[in-house]
Scaffold this active site. Structure first.
Site, short mmCIF file in Angstrom:
data_model
loop_
_atom_site.label_atom_id
_atom_site.label_comp_id
_atom_site.label_asym_id
_atom_site.label_seq_id
_atom_site.Cartn_x
_atom_site.Cartn_y
_atom_site.Cartn_z
N CYS A 68 11.43 0.19 -3.87
CA CYS A 68 11.07 1.44 -2.96
C CYS A 68 9.57 1.57 -3.19
O CYS A 68 8.79 1.58 -3.97
CB CYS A 68 11.70 2.51 -3.89
SG CYS A 68 11.24 4.17 -3.24
N CYS A 71 8.25 4.85 -4.25
CA CYS A 71 8.24 4.75 -5.76
C CYS A 71 6.93 4.23 -6.17
O CYS A 71 6.37 4.60 -7.18
CB CYS A 71 9.36 4.35 -6.12
SG CYS A 71 11.02 4.97 -5.84
#
Length: 144
Positions: A68, A71
């Site tokens: 991600c 993230c």
């Protein structure tokens, strides 16, 4: 004098620490390592359960995944927030790819998702990446 139960990040033992001594950099009574490092902890499901059920301070969780992009972009901000929020919060990271049972149990539908738990109950949730100042403000404004 109020005693708080804190789980050691190194040996997972439960320590009793007077609330007024939190800022004194307490060490674990069993392994003698610091109870706080100013860094988020990466937890497995079993470790997460221990911290969730046995610790008296709020648990601020970053549910994330290594693939991600947002993230990975938020990771340094989460580390900065840990340095500011400890010892009044325990900041932890849960890799939703490795700990899929936790992601399913808490119905994590998008990542990153931040959640605050107190005494085993989720009290606040926020999806999406945030900067360090926003994370700190969001955590400090959580219901007590």
């Amino acid at each position: 004098m109020s005693l708080l139960h804190l789980v050691c990040p190194a040996c997972q033992s439960v320590n009793r620490v007077p609330e007024e001594r939190l800022r004194d950099a307490p060490d674990c009574g069993r392994c003698h390592r610091p109870l706080f490092s100013g860094q988020p902890l990466a937890l497995t499901t079993a470790e997460f359960e221990r911290h969730l059920q046995k610790s008296d301070i709020p648990l601020l969780v970053d549910f994330w995944a290594p693939w991600c992009g947002p993230c990975r972009m938020m990771a340094p901000a989460f580390e900065q927030a840990a340095a500011q929020l400890e010892p009044h919060f325990r900041l932890v990271k849960v890799n939703t790819e490795e700990e899929q049972t936790l992601a399913a149990r808490y119905a994590i539908r998008s990542i990153p998702t931040l959640a605050i738990f107190r005494h085993g109950q989720e009290i606040r949730r926020q999806a999406g990446a945030m900067g360090a100042a926003d994370i700190v403000r969001w955590a400090r404004n959580a219901p007590r």
